[in-house]
Structures are given as structure tokens and as C-alpha cells.
Design a protein around this motif. Structure first.
Motif, PDB file in Angstrom:
ATOM      1  N   VAL A 195     -10.425 -71.007  37.821  1.00 44.13           N
ATOM      2  CA  VAL A 195     -10.163 -70.600  36.263  1.00 44.13           C
ATOM      3  C   VAL A 195     -11.682 -69.602  36.185  1.00 44.13           C
ATOM      4  O   VAL A 195     -12.850 -70.283  36.191  1.00 44.13           O
ATOM      5  CB  VAL A 195     -10.164 -71.640  35.443  1.00 44.13           C
ATOM      6  N   LYS A 196     -11.278 -68.277  35.973  1.00 46.51           N
ATOM      7  CA  LYS A 196     -12.448 -67.290  35.897  1.00 46.51           C
ATOM      8  C   LYS A 196     -11.878 -66.262  35.049  1.00 46.51           C
ATOM      9  O   LYS A 196     -10.962 -65.347  35.696  1.00 46.51           O
ATOM     10  CB  LYS A 196     -12.932 -67.024  37.220  1.00 46.51           C
ATOM     11  N   GLY A 197     -12.391 -65.894  33.813  1.00 51.16           N
ATOM     12  CA  GLY A 197     -11.807 -64.704  33.073  1.00 51.16           C
ATOM     13  C   GLY A 197     -12.435 -63.535  33.654  1.00 51.16           C
ATOM     14  O   GLY A 197     -13.250 -63.399  34.583  1.00 51.16           O
ATOM     15  N   LEU A 198     -11.458 -62.289  33.583  1.00 53.74           N
ATOM     16  CA  LEU A 198     -12.054 -61.028  34.165  1.00 53.74           C
ATOM     17  C   LEU A 198     -13.164 -60.459  33.101  1.00 53.74           C
ATOM     18  O   LEU A 198     -13.067 -60.508  31.772  1.00 53.74           O
ATOM     19  CB  LEU A 198     -11.082 -60.007  34.238  1.00 53.74           C
ATOM     20  N   ALA A 199     -13.924 -59.605  33.835  1.00 52.04           N
ATOM     21  CA  ALA A 199     -15.066 -59.046  32.882  1.00 52.04           C
ATOM     22  C   ALA A 199     -14.756 -57.872  32.045  1.00 52.04           C
ATOM     23  O   ALA A 199     -15.202 -57.934  30.843  1.00 52.04           O
ATOM     24  CB  ALA A 199     -16.114 -58.726  33.790  1.00 52.04           C
ATOM     25  N   GLY A 200     -13.732 -57.183  32.433  1.00 56.74           N
ATOM     26  CA  GLY A 200     -13.349 -55.978  31.655  1.00 56.74           C
ATOM     27  C   GLY A 200     -12.017 -56.213  30.789  1.00 56.74           C
ATOM     28  O   GLY A 200     -11.667 -55.344  30.201  1.00 56.74           O
ATOM     29  N   THR A 201     -11.424 -57.411  30.700  1.00 62.64           N
ATOM     30  CA  THR A 201     -10.423 -57.345  30.097  1.00 62.64           C
ATOM     31  C   THR A 201     -10.039 -59.079  29.507  1.00 62.64           C
ATOM     32  O   THR A 201     -10.667 -59.869  30.273  1.00 62.64           O
ATOM     33  CB  THR A 201      -8.780 -56.843  30.811  1.00 62.64           C
ATOM     34  N   THR A 202      -9.291 -59.120  28.426  1.00 60.51           N
ATOM     35  CA  THR A 202      -9.132 -60.615  28.049  1.00 60.51           C
ATOM     36  C   THR A 202      -7.592 -61.043  28.614  1.00 60.51           C
ATOM     37  O   THR A 202      -6.982 -61.947  28.201  1.00 60.51           O
ATOM     38  CB  THR A 202      -9.203 -60.656  26.465  1.00 60.51           C
ATOM     39  N   ALA A 203      -6.861 -60.183  29.270  1.00 55.30           N
ATOM     40  CA  ALA A 203      -5.617 -60.316  29.492  1.00 55.30           C
ATOM     41  C   ALA A 203      -5.083 -61.458  30.475  1.00 55.30           C
ATOM     42  O   ALA A 203      -5.938 -61.842  31.349  1.00 55.30           O
ATOM     43  CB  ALA A 203      -5.032 -59.132  30.377  1.00 55.30           C
ATOM     44  N   LEU A 252       2.390 -54.657  26.082  1.00 59.18           N
ATOM     45  CA  LEU A 252       1.383 -55.596  25.357  1.00 59.18           C
ATOM     46  C   LEU A 252      -0.144 -54.986  25.531  1.00 59.18           C
ATOM     47  O   LEU A 252      -0.585 -54.578  26.662  1.00 59.18           O
ATOM     48  CB  LEU A 252       1.164 -56.923  26.001  1.00 59.18           C
ATOM     49  N   GLU A 253      -0.763 -54.877  24.484  1.00 54.38           N
ATOM     50  CA  GLU A 253      -2.073 -54.243  24.350  1.00 54.38           C
ATOM     51  C   GLU A 253      -3.165 -54.727  25.232  1.00 54.38           C
ATOM     52  O   GLU A 253      -4.142 -53.778  25.703  1.00 54.38           O
ATOM     53  CB  GLU A 253      -2.664 -54.485  22.770  1.00 54.38           C
ATOM     54  N   ALA A 254      -2.992 -55.953  25.534  1.00 55.48           N
ATOM     55  CA  ALA A 254      -4.136 -56.457  26.559  1.00 55.48           C
ATOM     56  C   ALA A 254      -4.297 -56.089  27.707  1.00 55.48           C
ATOM     57  O   ALA A 254      -5.291 -55.783  28.674  1.00 55.48           O
ATOM     58  CB  ALA A 254      -4.093 -58.087  26.799  1.00 55.48           C
ATOM     59  N   TYR A 255      -3.079 -55.274  28.172  1.00 57.32           N
ATOM     60  CA  TYR A 255      -2.999 -54.698  29.376  1.00 57.32           C
ATOM     61  C   TYR A 255      -3.162 -53.303  29.723  1.00 57.32           C
ATOM     62  O   TYR A 255      -2.853 -52.674  30.651  1.00 57.32           O
ATOM     63  CB  TYR A 255      -1.436 -55.106  30.042  1.00 57.32           C
ATOM     64  N   GLY A 275     -12.174 -52.045  37.761  1.00 58.18           N
ATOM     65  CA  GLY A 275     -13.054 -52.518  38.485  1.00 58.18           C
ATOM     66  C   GLY A 275     -12.974 -53.867  38.593  1.00 58.18           C
ATOM     67  O   GLY A 275     -13.720 -54.321  39.552  1.00 58.18           O
ATOM     68  N   ASP A 276     -12.015 -54.638  37.987  1.00 59.09           N
ATOM     69  CA  ASP A 276     -12.102 -56.089  38.080  1.00 59.09           C
ATOM     70  C   ASP A 276     -11.413 -56.536  39.601  1.00 59.09           C
ATOM     71  O   ASP A 276     -10.391 -55.600  39.698  1.00 59.09           O
ATOM     72  CB  ASP A 276     -11.348 -56.739  36.897  1.00 59.09           C
ATOM     73  N   VAL A 277     -11.693 -57.377  40.056  1.00 60.38           N
ATOM     74  CA  VAL A 277     -11.044 -57.948  41.126  1.00 60.38           C
ATOM     75  C   VAL A 277     -10.361 -59.517  40.858  1.00 60.38           C
ATOM     76  O   VAL A 277     -11.352 -60.291  40.248  1.00 60.38           O
ATOM     77  CB  VAL A 277     -12.078 -57.885  42.323  1.00 60.38           C
ATOM     78  N   LEU A 283      -7.091 -67.896  38.343  1.00 64.07           N
ATOM     79  CA  LEU A 283      -6.351 -67.790  36.782  1.00 64.07           C
ATOM     80  C   LEU A 283      -7.393 -67.153  35.984  1.00 64.07           C
ATOM     81  O   LEU A 283      -8.357 -67.657  35.493  1.00 64.07           O
ATOM     82  CB  LEU A 283      -6.045 -69.331  36.396  1.00 64.07           C
ATOM     83  N   ALA A 284      -7.035 -65.905  35.487  1.00 61.66           N
ATOM     84  CA  ALA A 284      -7.870 -65.275  34.538  1.00 61.66           C
ATOM     85  C   ALA A 284      -7.263 -65.511  33.164  1.00 61.66           C
ATOM     86  O   ALA A 284      -6.362 -64.746  32.651  1.00 61.66           O
ATOM     87  CB  ALA A 284      -7.875 -63.629  34.953  1.00 61.66           C
TER      88      ALA A 284
END
Length: 931
Positions: A195-203, A252-255, A275-277, A283-284
Motif C-alpha cells: 500500500v503506497k500512494g503515488l507522489a503525483g496523483t491521488t488516483a 474521471l478528473e483524478a486520471y 514520473g510515477d512508477v 495499491l496506490a
């Protein structure tokens, strides 16, 4: 003092079978007939009784008798009477709670009972001086348990466990490393969730896996949120490089602005335009709920199950998956009309979707007709079932859980175990629709079904249960529909390809594996790891060519230690280095010290025995099926090569017994030397001053004198041995042939039998088998048949491979990628793929087998050269890093010699066009084909 002997055996290696056979052997050899098997729980007790029942006829055939077995019940004391009075092998199985608890029934064993002729049952039992067999003694280590065990007045105590907390005299060790390396248990694969969110998006994104399909670039299976007519839903989609996630989500705006820039099958990741990987299993979702994680886990279990089921079905192996949960209501909720709990509902949704997807893929596969019928046969409600305690209304309930003592955290409810054991064999049949099992985590010790291939841990983290305990019930090797265990005797070197336990956990892969390895490492503390001179001194090695045995002296041990240091094979702490582990990649192995050079293979085995590398579980997402390159497969050069080598064959061996007898007699006369039994008396005194460190390191005493004594009469001289029978069994020769051999050896050699009968039998059988193998290979002849292998061996039942080992995509191989196990193989593949002389080549699939007397054999490579560029156009090669016997074991050498004869037979059938040989690199191969 009662002897206490420790037998260390890893979970899943057949501990119960071993101690039943030990009982039979002790009775046969010494006449001991009274045994008590003490177990820590009801679950283990019922499982042990079941094993005694199903192996009874097997042991009847082996020994001409079988044990009378009963489970101790304080209300059935006539069983105790029979145990004491009757002849033959008597075995009582008793769980520790039956005689160390304070309950009225449990105390009856110590009471004077009118119905038992005014005797105490314990007195009747102890008068027999039974042999105690303690199953899992570390779970019976409480003071009260130990005091209760002493009441039995045992002749000796045999303690069987994978993890001994209190150590006594260890007489055998089969630890986690040995069990894995000997392929006695399943390989472990782990599908973790990071479980690790992405730095550049909340998607919201969840990357399930990267797929590699023939004729296309890698694709990714990804779950994302999608705008639908009924609101936002989460959907699993396949994406390619260049996919716009904003478009895929229906706006959807998040993407917005997120485009897939790369899909890397080797590193198992997806790169996005910001730039996110995203790595497989990640699970982001910054607000990930437990429900989200549990749904993903259930989906991963279902997908892993269907993948294994599809591959194993045609082998006749039923695939089972096991979910451990901590509350029955999550599976069966009686407040709902359909009674489905949350997990059961999620399972049915995920299974239905995954099954439809698989059925869509099977439409294109003509060979999958039977599996399609099996998959379509049963409704989703029929393929899962819950195993829990049952109340008086017949409803599933949370059973009683022990809150203290050695069995803390385990279920003490008999009804649930009865259900599990009753259905154990039925669940192995394809006729039974149940394939997914939900059970309470406290019932874990009831589950030792060998065909559990996937485990899902749908429960909160619990410090009372180790990871090793959780997976232990799924480690046993699987059985097919005929009850045949899928071990090395049955499937050769494909044991771990078939037997793999996938664990789906809500931890990350790294966290789970680190924790598991730490737990295993704690059990290996007594295993020798340092290549010190003291370790090698006194070890016996054998000359592979002459059979001459040699005991390594202290001086030789020091020279060997120096050789290991000099060549960077051990480090400053005398532990084995990667240089030694990868010695097959060295161009040349340095010469051993002259005194040990004749024993190089066994010296290498001694060094290897110090490697205690804990088997690293596989990342369950990394292995992928490698697609066939249909263009290369269809090339006329490969089809011409395949036509020439594609022959099944039979071998026959014609030699007379007189030749074998003569060779065996000469070999025994020359090499059979049995040492008399010796024991070492070592005297020492306690040091003048001690500190806590001395006690911890066990260095508080200093040895002052040693003396070796020799027994002039064998300690076992009163025991009668079936000398002919035992040697005949070990060599698979007739008693008459064995008698001829033994009566012809020199009298002074045969006299060694009295010195040490067990060693005489073992060594004599080994020496006879050596001559038997040599004679067989010398007189081996193959007949190439018109019967051929199906071309489907290149596509069917191909195991998934770890893509971190595949290297670059290939041009001339019949698969797009090939897995290499060493630097030698990697260099060989690169040279083949770049060579102007090579037209096409293949790493032969394991389905292509050559039968040999020492097991099936599959050569490494089949190579078709461009016609006119070389003398020998069609070549089959075996690659070895070195031709030294330091690397080629006896069985390997025998298989290679058999392969030479096989391809000679094939060439005779095809006009002498196929050449087979062993090579170390491409340059050597080229010299051979140019001629």
C-alpha cells in the motif's frame, strides 16, 4: 536416566510416517512392542490416528504385521488393559490435555478405579516401560506437561519436531534448508500487497501483474475507477504502452494527464507520464480500507488458483485453495437471506468474473476441452465451503479457543476437526465440486491436505502465530487422482514446478519474506556454517574412481582451509562466499591440495553442506509464461532437426548375473572395510574464572584430555539380522544373487560383519549398487521407435519463468526469451543468437525425455546450423561450466553416457545426421560441428 533423543524434521516431510516406521523397525530388531504417541492437540491426535489407519496395510506388507492403535479415552479403559496384556505392537495415542489437565475425566488416569480392578491406569501403563514418541515437544514444554510425561516411566523418549525449544541428544536433522534442497516440501511463492500512494496523483490504481503474450508487447492488468451510468465503479482493465488512463476511466478528473509511458516485464512495473512508477502488487490508495485489501486478496487467490488448476488438471491433480479467517460471520451471516458473509459474497463475485475470463481464453484452445467441462460443471455456490464448529442447530459458529497453556490460540472443538478429517480424501477428487475452503485461523493444525496450493490470510495480524506456522499446513507434496505423491521419484526434477504453494498476504512481498526468513534462520542456529579446519578434520571421503575411503587428517584440513581462503571461497569469518556458490561460472577450478585431489567431488560436497542459504520464496507475480516464437518454430531448419531427434525410445540391458557377481565380489574384496564401533572419552575441567559470555558461548570448560576406546564386541550382537534380505532390498537383486556374492568374498572381509552389522549392510549394498550401475550402462542399448513426441510439448504445461533471468528478447530461439541458470548458459545463448552459422535453436522442453536406468534425462539444446557452413548441421548439446567431476555427479555422468547411446540409435535410424556432445562454450561447439 531415561534417554531423550531429538529427531529434527521440517514440517511436511512425513514425520508421522517416519515414526511409525521407526516403531516397526524397533519391534523387528529388538522386540519392543509398547509405544505411546503423545501429541499437543486434538487436531494432531486425529491426524496421527488417520495416518496410522491409512498406512496399516502398507506396513502389513512390509513387515508381515501391523500395530494395534487406539486413542486414549478415560471412559474406555479396556483399551489400556489390552495395551498392557496383548502381544504384538501396541500403540496408544494420547493428547497432553488428557492427563495433565485438572478436569475430572482427565484425572481418572491417576485415580484408583473400581471398574479397573482397583488399579490406577497410569500404574498399568508405566509397568510396561513403554517407548514415548512425542510429536511437537516444543508445544508441551510447560512444567506441568514435563512432570506429567515423566509419570509414564518410559524406556526412552523420541522427540519429533521441526523446532526443538529444549535440546537433548540430536540423532537426526532434516531442517528447512535440507527439506527444500531435497525437494521434500513445496516451494513457496508469495503475492504481497504494497500500500503506497503515488507522489503525483491521488488516483486509485492497483497493478495486478504484467502479462507477456505471443506476438505482442507486454501488457498490464490494472484496476482503476471508471465512470459508469450507475456511478463510479472499480474495474480491472488490460492496458498497453501509450494507454491514456483519463480516457480509460471515462473522463474521471483524478486520471487527467496520466499516460502509460512504459510497461517493463523484467522489472515488473508500469511507468506513468508524470514520473510515477507502479510496481506489480502495489495499491496506490492513500485511504485503503480493509475491505479494499481483502477484496484484492480474494481476487489474487482466485487468479492464482485458476492458473494452477489449469496447468495441473491434465496431470490428474486437484487444486485446492484455503482461506483463513478470524470470524465465521465473515463467511456465513445468518442475519442475511442468502446467509452469505462479506468474504463469501466477494469471493462469488470475483470467481464468477475470473472464470468467465478464463473460459473466454479456452475458446481458442482445442486441448483444454476436459478442463472447460470441469470449470463449467459446477455453480459458483458449490465450489466453496466453510469448515467451522457446528452448534446444535447445525449452524456454523466460532468454536472454543484455548486461552492458555501450550495450545494457546488453537481451537479445542472436536466437531470442526471431525469435519475436516472426514472430508480430507473426498476433497482430493475431481468429482467433489469444492475447490475453495474457508476455515477459522485457530483450526490451522487440522489442515494438512497435500493439495492446498494457495493460501489466503484474510485476518488481522496475530503475534501468537508465526508466518512459518501459517504456511506449514500447505507444504506437503501434492497427490494425483491415484494417490501418487508428486515427488522426485514420480516427476523427476519437476517437483517444485508442480508443487508450489502461493501465499496471498496483505503484507508486502518484502516484509513477508523478511519475516519468514528470520523465523527460519532462528531454527538453523545449530547448523554448522564455518569452513574451519576443525570441521573437516576426521571427515571420511571417497575416491570416485577407485572407491577408496580416506579420513581427512588435521594437516590436510588446514591445507584445505588455506586453499579455500586463497581462492576467495570463504571470507574472513570462514563462511562460504558467492565465488564458491558460482564456481560453475569459473573458467577453471583451482587444483585441490594434492592429498585431497582424488576426493574432489566429496570435498566439494562437504563444503556445500556448510551453505545454509535459506530458500527465498518466489515473488508470485514475477514468473510468466514465455511465448513461443511461431515463425522460428515453423522454420524448415528447425522442423528438419525436430524430425530427426523426435523419437521415443526403449532401452534394454543384457548381461548375465555371473558378470555382475564377479565384479561385485572383486569390488567388495577391495573396498569393503568396516570400522569397529568406537567412542570418544573427552575429559575437561571448568575454567577458573567465568563470565556470562563464556556461558552463552559454552566455553566455560577446557578440554584437557581425549581418549578413543574401541568396542571389541558389537553393542548389537544380540540382535538377529536378515543379512540377505536387507542387502537384497537395498540392491533390488534376488536373495540368490546376493548369497552368491557374499559367499564368494574373502572370509576376512565377511568377518567385518561382526564388527558393525549395520555399517556392513549399508556399505556392502552401496558397493554392489555401484557395480550394478556400471554394468547396466556398459550393456545398455537403445531402440529408436517410430512413436514420436507431440509438438504440443513446446506449448503445453510449460512452467512460468522468472523474467529477471531471461535477458534480452532473442532472434533465433524458438521462444522469445530463455531462462538461463548460470553465466555459462547466458554467454552460450548470446553466442548462439549472434552466430552467422546458427539458423535456429531451442532449449528443449522438459516434455522431451530420454529414459535411462538412473532417471529420465532432457538435454539442454537442439541446434540447427546453416547448411554448408558446418560439417554437422544437426547438433544436440549439453552445456556444463566445467567437465570436472567436481560438477558432474555420478548420476549426471551416467545420464550423459546413456544420451550418447540414445542419439547414436537415433542417428542410425536417420542416416547418421545428429551429433550429441557436452560442451563448455560456443567455441568448443563450433570446433565439434566444423569437424
Amino acid at each position: 536416566m531415561v534417554p531423550n533423543l531429538d529427531i529434527e524434521m521440517e514440517t511436511g516431510t512425513g514425520k508421522t510416517y517416519v515414526y511409525i516406521k521407526t516403531i516397526m523397525e524397533l519391534h523387528r530388531r529388538y522386540g519392543w512392542s509398547k509405544y505411546i504417541v503423545v501429541v499437543p492437540s486434538i487436531a494432531i491426535r486425529e491426524g496421527v490416528k488417520k495416518t496410522f489407519d491409512i498406512t496399516a496395510e502398507h506396513f502389513q506388507q512390509l513387515y508381515g504385521t501391523k500395530p494395534r492403535v487406539f486413542v486414549y479415552d478415560s471412559k474406555r479403559l479396556h483399551d489400556v488393559e489390552h495395551f498392557s496384556a496383548d502381544a504384538g505392537i501396541q500403540v496408544m495415542i494420547i493428547n497432553i490435555q488428557a492427563f495433565n489437565s485438572t478436569g475430572k475425566d482427565n484425572r481418572r488416569i491417576y485415580d484408583v478405579l473400581d471398574e479397573f480392578a482397583s488399579r490406577r491406569p497410569i500404574d498399568v501403563i508405566k509397568a510396561n516401560r513403554p517407548i514415548l514418541i512425542i510429536d511437537e515437544p516444543q508445544k508441551m514444554s510447560a512444567k506441568k506437561s514435563l512432570e506429567s510425561l515423566a509419570e509414564f516411566n518410559a524406556l526412552m523418549v523420541l522427540r519429533y519436531s521441526a523446532t526443538h525449544k529444549i535440546e537433548h541428544v540430536k540423532v537426526h536433522r532434516l531442517d528447512a534448508v535440507d527439506a527444500y534442497n531435497q525437494k521434500l516440501v513445496k516451494r513457496i511463492a508469495v503475492r504481497g500487497i504494497t500500500v503506497k500512494g503515488l507522489a503525483g496523483t491521488t488516483a486509485y490504481l492497483y497493478l495486478e501483474e504484467i502479462e507477456v503474450k505471443k506476438g505482442s508487447s507486454p501488457r498490464a492488468r490494472i484496476e482503476l475507477e471508471v465512470q459508469t451510468g450507475s456511478g463510479i465503479k472499480r474495474r480491472v482493465k488490460r492496458i498497453d504502452k501509450g494507454t491514456n488512463l483519463h480516457d480509460l476511466s471515462n473522463g474521471l478528473e483524478a486520471y487527467r494527464g496520466l499516460v502509460v509511458t512504459d510497461i517493463d516485464a523484467v522489472r515488473d512495473l508500469v511507468e506513468l507520464s508524470n514520473g510515477d512508477v507502479l510496481i506489480a502488487g502495489q495499491l496506490a490508495d492513500r485511504d485503503a480500507t480493509e475491505e479494499t485489501k481483502r477484496r484484492i486478496q480474494i481476487r489474487e487467490v482466485v487468479r492464482a488458483h485458476l492458473d494452477k488448476e489449469r496447468r495441473l488438471f491434465n496431470r490428474g491433480i486437484k487444486t485446492l485453495s484455503l482461506f483463513f479467517i478470524d470470524e465465521v460471520v465473515k463467511y456465513r451471516d445468518y442475519s442475511r437471506e442468502d446467509t452469505l458473509g462479506d468474504y463469501a459474497r466477494i469471493f462469488e463475485e470475483e470467481y464468477t468474473a475470473a472464470r468467465e475470463e478464463i473460459l473466454g481464453e479456452l475458446d481458442l484452445d482445442d486441448d483444454a476441452v476436459n478442463y472447460r467441462k470441469y470449470l463449467e460443471r459446477d455453480e459458483v455456490r458449490a465450489v466453496h465451503q466453510g469448515y467451522f464448529s457446528i452448534d446444535k442447530k447445525g449452524r456454523l459458529v466460532d468454536g472454543k479457543i484455548s486461552g492458555r497453556g501450550d495450545d494457546k490460540g488453537q481451537s479445542s472443538d472436536q466437531s470442526a476437526y471431525d469435519l475436516i478429517l472426514k472430508d480430507k480424501e473426498r476433497l482430493l477428487s475431481f468429482e467433489e465440486p469444492v475447490r475453495f475452503i474457508f476455515s477459522h485461523s485457530a483450526l490451522r493444525e487440522g489442515w494438512d491436505n497435500p493439495n492446498v496450493f494457495v493460501m489466503g490470510m484474510l485476518k488481522k495480524s496475530d503475534n501468537t502465530v508465526s508466518r512459518r506456522q501459517e504456511i506449514g499446513r500447505g507444504l506437503r507434496l501434492a497427490v494425483d487422482q491415484n494417490g501418487e505423491r508428486q515427488d522426485s521419484a514420480q516427476v523427476g526434477d519437476r517437483v517444485h514446478e508442480i508443487n508450489e504453494l502461493t501465499v496471498v498476504t496483505d503484507e508486502s512481498y518484502t516484509d513477508f519474506v523478511d519475516g519468514l526468513q528470520k523465523e527460519i534462520a532462528e531454527t538453523l542456529s545449530a547448523r554448522p556454517r564455518k569452513a574451519e579446519a576443525a570441521y573437516f578434520e576426521g571427515k571420511t571421503v571417497e575416491n570416485a574412481e577407485t572407491g577408496e575411503e580416506h579420513t581427512i587428517t588435521l594437516d590436510e584440513a588446514k591445507r584445505l582451509h588455506h586453499w579455500l581462503v586463497q581462492n576467495d571461497f570463504i571470507d574472513y569469518d570462514d563462511e562460504i562466499t558467492d565465488t564458491w556458490r558460482a564456481r560453475a561460472d569459473l573458467e577453471e577450478i583451482p587444483e585441490l591440495p594434492a592429498e585431497l585431489a582424488p576426493y574432489h567431488y566429496q570435498v566439494a560436497a562437504l563444503v556445500d553442506s556448510l551453505i545454509a542459504d535459506i530458500p527465498l520464496p518466489v515473488d508470485g507475480r514475477k514468473p510468466k509464461a514465455i511465448p513461443l516464437n511461431e515463425r522460428n518454430f515453423a522454420r524448415k531448419e528447425f522442423q528438419a532437426l525436430w524430425k530427426r531427434i523426435n523419437h521415443r525410445a526403449v532401452y534394454q540391458v543384457e548381461f548375465d548375473s555371473d558378470e555382475l557377481i564377479a565384479k561385485a565380489v572383486a569390488h567388495l574384496d577391495k573396498h569393503l572395510r568396516v570400522d569397529p564401533l568406537r567412542y570418544l572419552v573427552e575429559s575437561g575441567v571448568q575454567r577458573d574464572e567465568l563470565d556470562a559470555d563464556d556461558l552463552a558461548k559454552r566455553t566455560g570448560f577446557t578440554a584437557s584430555r581425549t581418549r578413543t576406546r574401541q568396542e571389541t564386541v558389537s553393542a548389537s550382537s544380540s540382535v538377529r539380522y536378515d543379512l540377505l534380505g536387507e542387502i537384497a532390498e537395498k540392491t533390488r537383486l534376488t536373495r540368490r544373487t546376493c548369497a552368491e556374492i557374499l559367499t564368494r568374498i574373502r572370509p576376512e572381509v565377511f568377518a567385518h560383519f561382526k564388527r558393525n552389522p549395520e555399517q556392513f549392510i549399508t556399505d556392502a549394498a552401496k558397493l554392489i549398487n555401484e557395480q550394478k550401475a556400471t554394468t547396466i550402462v556398459e550393456h545398455l542399448a537403445y531402440d529408436a521407435l517410430d512413436e514420436t513426441f507431440e509438438s504440443s510439448i513446446f506449448t503445453e504445461n510449460q512452467s512460468k519463468e522468472d523474467f529477471t533471468k531471461v535477458g534480452e528478447k532473442l532472434e533465433k530461439h524458438i521462444y522469445d526469451y530463455v531462462v538461463t541458470d548460470s553465466a555459462v548458459e547466458r554467454r552460450f545463448v548470446q553466442a548462439l543468437d549472434r552466430s552467422a552459422e546458427v539458423a535456429v535453436y531451442a532449449k528443449l522442453p522438459r516434455g522431451f525425455v530420454i529414459p535411462t536406468p538412473v532417471g529420465d534425462y532432457t538435454p539442454d539444446w537442439a541446434i540447427a546450423f546453416t547448411e554448408g557452413s558446418v560439417k554437422h548441421v544437426y547438433f544436440v548439446a549439453e552445456t556444463k561450466g566445467s567437465l570436472s567431476t567436481l560438477h558432474l555427479k555420478g548420476a549426471e555422468q551416467a545420464k550423459i553416457e546413456c544420451a550418447r547411446r540414445f542419439f547414436e540409435a537415433v542417428s542410425r535410424k536417420n542416416g547418421g545426421e545428429v551429433v550429441y556432445d557436452v560442451v563448455t562454450d560456443y567455441d568448443e561447439l563450433l570446433r565439434l560441428v566444423v569437424g
